[in-house]
Design a protein around this motif. Structure first.
Motif, PDB file in Angstrom:
ATOM      1  N   TYR A  85       4.589  -0.003   2.106  1.00 39.39           N
ATOM      2  CA  TYR A  85       4.181   0.221   3.493  1.00 39.39           C
ATOM      3  C   TYR A  85       4.320  -1.076   4.271  1.00 39.39           C
ATOM      4  O   TYR A  85       4.381  -2.162   3.692  1.00 39.39           O
ATOM      5  CB  TYR A  85       2.725   0.693   3.541  1.00 39.39           C
ATOM      6  CG  TYR A  85       2.525   2.010   2.853  1.00 39.39           C
ATOM      7  CD1 TYR A  85       2.517   3.198   3.560  1.00 39.39           C
ATOM      8  CD2 TYR A  85       2.372   2.067   1.469  1.00 39.39           C
ATOM      9  CE1 TYR A  85       2.356   4.412   2.924  1.00 39.39           C
ATOM     10  CE2 TYR A  85       2.215   3.275   0.816  1.00 39.39           C
ATOM     11  CZ  TYR A  85       2.203   4.443   1.548  1.00 39.39           C
ATOM     12  OH  TYR A  85       2.054   5.631   0.903  1.00 39.39           O
ATOM     13  N   ILE A 132       2.676  -3.190   7.499  1.00 39.04           N
ATOM     14  CA  ILE A 132       1.664  -3.356   8.542  1.00 39.04           C
ATOM     15  C   ILE A 132       2.345  -4.024   9.724  1.00 39.04           C
ATOM     16  O   ILE A 132       3.034  -5.029   9.558  1.00 39.04           O
ATOM     17  CB  ILE A 132       0.506  -4.272   8.094  1.00 39.04           C
ATOM     18  CG1 ILE A 132      -0.121  -3.783   6.796  1.00 39.04           C
ATOM     19  CG2 ILE A 132      -0.540  -4.386   9.201  1.00 39.04           C
ATOM     20  CD1 ILE A 132      -1.216  -4.715   6.264  1.00 39.04           C
ATOM     21  N   PHE A 171       1.364  -5.693  13.244  1.00 40.99           N
ATOM     22  CA  PHE A 171       0.205  -6.191  13.989  1.00 40.99           C
ATOM     23  C   PHE A 171       0.672  -6.764  15.320  1.00 40.99           C
ATOM     24  O   PHE A 171       1.461  -7.705  15.360  1.00 40.99           O
ATOM     25  CB  PHE A 171      -0.500  -7.262  13.141  1.00 40.99           C
ATOM     26  CG  PHE A 171      -1.608  -7.996  13.849  1.00 40.99           C
ATOM     27  CD1 PHE A 171      -2.549  -7.321  14.608  1.00 40.99           C
ATOM     28  CD2 PHE A 171      -1.712  -9.371  13.748  1.00 40.99           C
ATOM     29  CE1 PHE A 171      -3.571  -7.993  15.260  1.00 40.99           C
ATOM     30  CE2 PHE A 171      -2.733 -10.065  14.389  1.00 40.99           C
ATOM     31  CZ  PHE A 171      -3.655  -9.364  15.143  1.00 40.99           C
ATOM     32  N   CYS A 219     -11.477  -5.226  12.329  1.00 42.45           N
ATOM     33  CA  CYS A 219     -10.570  -5.292  11.172  1.00 42.45           C
ATOM     34  C   CYS A 219     -11.039  -6.351  10.181  1.00 42.45           C
ATOM     35  O   CYS A 219     -10.976  -6.168   8.975  1.00 42.45           O
ATOM     36  CB  CYS A 219      -9.154  -5.611  11.632  1.00 42.45           C
ATOM     37  SG  CYS A 219      -9.027  -7.165  12.543  1.00 42.45           S
ATOM     38  N   LEU A 237      -2.849 -11.931  10.644  1.00 45.14           N
ATOM     39  CA  LEU A 237      -2.533 -11.068   9.506  1.00 45.14           C
ATOM     40  C   LEU A 237      -1.971 -11.982   8.420  1.00 45.14           C
ATOM     41  O   LEU A 237      -0.852 -12.498   8.547  1.00 45.14           O
ATOM     42  CB  LEU A 237      -1.520 -10.006   9.933  1.00 45.14           C
ATOM     43  CG  LEU A 237      -1.008  -9.069   8.843  1.00 45.14           C
ATOM     44  CD1 LEU A 237      -2.143  -8.357   8.120  1.00 45.14           C
ATOM     45  CD2 LEU A 237      -0.050  -8.045   9.450  1.00 45.14           C
ATOM     46  N   GLU A 244       4.539  -8.721  10.932  1.00 44.29           N
ATOM     47  CA  GLU A 244       4.844  -7.686   9.956  1.00 44.29           C
ATOM     48  C   GLU A 244       4.534  -8.160   8.536  1.00 44.29           C
ATOM     49  O   GLU A 244       4.802  -9.301   8.189  1.00 44.29           O
ATOM     50  CB  GLU A 244       6.339  -7.380  10.065  1.00 44.29           C
ATOM     51  CG  GLU A 244       6.722  -6.036   9.533  1.00 44.29           C
ATOM     52  CD  GLU A 244       8.192  -5.763   9.798  1.00 44.29           C
ATOM     53  OE1 GLU A 244       8.548  -5.506  10.958  1.00 44.29           O
ATOM     54  OE2 GLU A 244       8.969  -5.830   8.832  1.00 44.29           O
ATOM     55  N   ASN A 267      -6.197  -1.086   4.515  1.00 49.08           N
ATOM     56  CA  ASN A 267      -5.565  -1.452   5.782  1.00 49.08           C
ATOM     57  C   ASN A 267      -5.557  -0.311   6.784  1.00 49.08           C
ATOM     58  O   ASN A 267      -5.597  -0.545   7.989  1.00 49.08           O
ATOM     59  CB  ASN A 267      -4.162  -1.992   5.523  1.00 49.08           C
ATOM     60  CG  ASN A 267      -4.215  -3.422   5.013  1.00 49.08           C
ATOM     61  OD1 ASN A 267      -4.497  -4.340   5.767  1.00 49.08           O
ATOM     62  ND2 ASN A 267      -3.996  -3.600   3.731  1.00 49.08           N
ATOM     63  N   ARG A 268      -5.517   0.914   6.278  1.00 39.34           N
ATOM     64  CA  ARG A 268      -5.641   2.067   7.185  1.00 39.34           C
ATOM     65  C   ARG A 268      -7.021   2.066   7.827  1.00 39.34           C
ATOM     66  O   ARG A 268      -7.177   2.355   9.005  1.00 39.34           O
ATOM     67  CB  ARG A 268      -5.449   3.381   6.422  1.00 39.34           C
ATOM     68  CG  ARG A 268      -3.996   3.686   6.178  1.00 39.34           C
ATOM     69  CD  ARG A 268      -3.684   5.169   6.414  1.00 39.34           C
ATOM     70  NE  ARG A 268      -2.238   5.385   6.374  1.00 39.34           N
ATOM     71  CZ  ARG A 268      -1.579   5.819   5.307  1.00 39.34           C
ATOM     72  NH1 ARG A 268      -2.226   6.113   4.204  1.00 39.34           N
ATOM     73  NH2 ARG A 268      -0.277   5.964   5.361  1.00 39.34           N
ATOM     74  N   ALA A 327      -7.024  -0.535  10.449  1.00 35.38           N
ATOM     75  CA  ALA A 327      -6.266  -0.069  11.616  1.00 35.38           C
ATOM     76  C   ALA A 327      -7.090   0.926  12.418  1.00 35.38           C
ATOM     77  O   ALA A 327      -7.133   0.869  13.650  1.00 35.38           O
ATOM     78  CB  ALA A 327      -4.952   0.569  11.158  1.00 35.38           C
ATOM     79  N   ILE A 351      -3.138  -2.527  15.201  1.00 38.80           N
ATOM     80  CA  ILE A 351      -2.623  -2.487  13.828  1.00 38.80           C
ATOM     81  C   ILE A 351      -2.006  -1.120  13.552  1.00 38.80           C
ATOM     82  O   ILE A 351      -2.645  -0.098  13.754  1.00 38.80           O
ATOM     83  CB  ILE A 351      -3.769  -2.736  12.815  1.00 38.80           C
ATOM     84  CG1 ILE A 351      -4.472  -4.069  13.106  1.00 38.80           C
ATOM     85  CG2 ILE A 351      -3.240  -2.696  11.387  1.00 38.80           C
ATOM     86  CD1 ILE A 351      -5.820  -4.219  12.415  1.00 38.80           C
ATOM     87  N   ILE A 380       0.374   1.138  10.607  1.00 39.94           N
ATOM     88  CA  ILE A 380       0.865   1.171   9.231  1.00 39.94           C
ATOM     89  C   ILE A 380       1.980   2.204   9.140  1.00 39.94           C
ATOM     90  O   ILE A 380       1.798   3.348   9.558  1.00 39.94           O
ATOM     91  CB  ILE A 380      -0.254   1.571   8.250  1.00 39.94           C
ATOM     92  CG1 ILE A 380      -1.543   0.841   8.571  1.00 39.94           C
ATOM     93  CG2 ILE A 380       0.227   1.404   6.808  1.00 39.94           C
ATOM     94  CD1 ILE A 380      -2.005  -0.229   7.707  1.00 39.94           C
TER      95      ILE A 380
END
Ligand code: SF4
Length: 81
Positions: free
Chosen positions: A5, A7, A9, A20, A38, A50, A61-62, A65, A73, A75
């Protein structure tokens, strides 16, 4: 190998609400200007940051976000070649 995945930002829109950071302090670290960084991310040409993560890190992280009031944020799933 598991899924990967990304991220994304957008530090420009971050208002330093630190939600967060409360969820994942080791990923979203406090910066001197009151926003977060990040950790380990690289900056893209469009200015956003990224970071590639694997499945084991995606849930946390979800959550981070989802906690962000300005949706800084995102994903995304990385397509496997
Ligand atoms: S929750 Fe959103 S606005 Fe708050 S510090 Fe994190 S990214 Fe920035």
């Amino acid at each position: 190998m598991g899924k990967q995945y990304k991220i994304i930002f957008d530090r420009e829109v971050c208002i330093g609400a630190l939600a967060c950071n409360a969820v994942a302090p080791e990923v979203y670290t406090l910066a001197d200007d009151g926003k977060v960084d990040l950790k380990g991310a690289t900056q893209r040409s469009d200015g956003k940051w990224e970071l590639i993560i694997d499945e084991s890190q995606v849930e946390l992280n979800r959550e981070a976000a989802d906690s962000c009031p300005v949706y800084a944020i995102k994903i995304e799933e990385v397509d496997e070649e």
